[in-house]
Design an enzyme around this catalytic site. Structure first.
Site, mmCIF file in Angstrom:
data_model
loop_
_atom_site.group_PDB
_atom_site.id
_atom_site.type_symbol
_atom_site.label_atom_id
_atom_site.label_comp_id
_atom_site.label_asym_id
_atom_site.label_seq_id
_atom_site.Cartn_x
_atom_site.Cartn_y
_atom_site.Cartn_z
ATOM 1 N N ASP A 136 -8.386 -24.053 71.431
ATOM 2 C CA ASP A 136 -8.346 -25.447 71.000
ATOM 3 C C ASP A 136 -9.777 -25.998 70.882
ATOM 4 O O ASP A 136 -10.565 -25.482 70.106
ATOM 5 C CB ASP A 136 -7.468 -26.237 71.991
ATOM 6 C CG ASP A 136 -7.155 -27.644 71.563
ATOM 7 O OD1 ASP A 136 -6.205 -27.835 70.781
ATOM 8 O OD2 ASP A 136 -7.871 -28.569 72.002
ATOM 9 N N HIS A 159 1.526 -23.812 72.130
ATOM 10 C CA HIS A 159 0.085 -23.969 71.949
ATOM 11 C C HIS A 159 -0.711 -23.441 73.133
ATOM 12 O O HIS A 159 -1.797 -22.892 72.967
ATOM 13 C CB HIS A 159 -0.225 -25.455 71.726
ATOM 14 C CG HIS A 159 -1.669 -25.780 71.587
ATOM 15 N ND1 HIS A 159 -2.461 -25.295 70.567
ATOM 16 C CD2 HIS A 159 -2.487 -26.565 72.346
ATOM 17 C CE1 HIS A 159 -3.699 -25.770 70.685
ATOM 18 N NE2 HIS A 159 -3.731 -26.542 71.759
#
Length: 292
Positions: A107, A272
């Site tokens: 991320d 995620h």
């Protein structure tokens, strides 16, 4: 610190005149630096770091502005640019005695790893990026109603003042939204770790917003200049992503391939937070990368 990675030492390392990073270090062998994402701290790597530490020196910092690292006031676009944060990582590794090292990020940390690879090709031996697109490609991929999934990107891109006040008014609800929405397996982030993440974010709203604001400004400028110059990552690169391309209408492999000639791109069947949801798969992918 109440929560640690077992077997890792914790310390603070100065990376420039005004910033010290909190870092967990463990294992021995070739160095690997692991950079966390949003809304997390270095603890997101706890499973993968313990695995890699069997035969690597594993370095897990909190990025500037996050966790227990320093959070300088935003003095301008450079304060939280990915270029500045990449320089932090290089300075950190050198302070620990490593002139060359492999780098993996998730991320936000993946954006820092991407920038470090472009800016420091003689220092970064391998790059892994988890569940992200390069900043410029990300903004170009978002469009229409499908861009609603990235509402936070647009919120935190606004000038200083409004986004900070809005988020601080309901910080736990704001950051919990992403922990809930992005995790396919909610048990992967147990209550005690979740509490650490929320506490860390609650105390870092201005710096987190500044990080995202930089990604809507100076980080795009840096990527655009490098794209125009034909600059690429010259080291082996691995990218692991969810299959968002079909939903948002882009070809992730092609986008990453424009930046990296030596690319292994794969999708993973988890949420995620893949280093917490599928740590064995992530550790294997990193080990495979390090043999290239």
């Amino acid at each position: 610190m109440a929560h640690t990675i077992p077997g890792f030492d914790h310390r603070r390392i100065r990376v420039d005149e005004e910033v010290e990073l909190h870092v967990a270090v463990g294992g021995s062998g070739p160095p690997v630096v692991l950079l966390h994402g949003f809304p997390q701290t270095h603890l997101m790597w706890r499973h993968v770091a313990a695995d890699l530490a069997a035969d690597h020196t594993v370095i897990c910092p909190d990025l500037r502005g996050y966790g227990d690292s320093d959070k300088p006031c935003e003095q301008g676009p450079d304060t939280y640019s990915k270029r500045t944060m990449a320089n932090d990582v290089v300075a950190l590794a050198r302070a620990l005695g490593h002139e060359r090292f492999a780098l993996a990020g998730h991320d936000r940390g993946a954006l820092v790893a991407f920038r470090a690879g472009l800016d420091h090709p003689g220092t970064i031996t391998h790059v892994a990026c988890l569940d992200v697109l390069p900043t410029l490609d990300m903004w170009e991929a978002l469009h229409g109603t499908s861009a609603a999934v990235g509402f936070h990107l647009y919120l935190m891109a606004q000038p200083p003042g409004l986004p900070e006040r809005m988020i601080e008014a309901g910080a736990d609800a704001f950051f919990s939204h992403f922990l809930d929405l992005w995790a396919e397996d909610p048990d992967a982030v147990p209550a005690d770790i979740r509490a650490v993440y929320l506490d860390a974010c609650r105390g870092a709203v201005p710096s987190i917003v500044a990080d995202y604001r930089a990604s809507a400004g100076i980080d795009v400028e840096h990527d655009r200049a490098d794209r125009a110059a034909g600059k690429q990552l010259t080291m082996p690169v691995s990218v692991l992503q969810q299959d968002w391309g079909a939903a948002l209408g882009y070809d992730a492999t092609a986008l990453w391939g424009a930046w990296a000639a030596d690319l292994e791109h794969s999708t993973v069947s988890c949420g995620h937070f893949m280093a917490e949801e599928a740590p064995a798969d992530v550790a294997k992918a990193l080990r495979d990368l390090l043999t290239r």
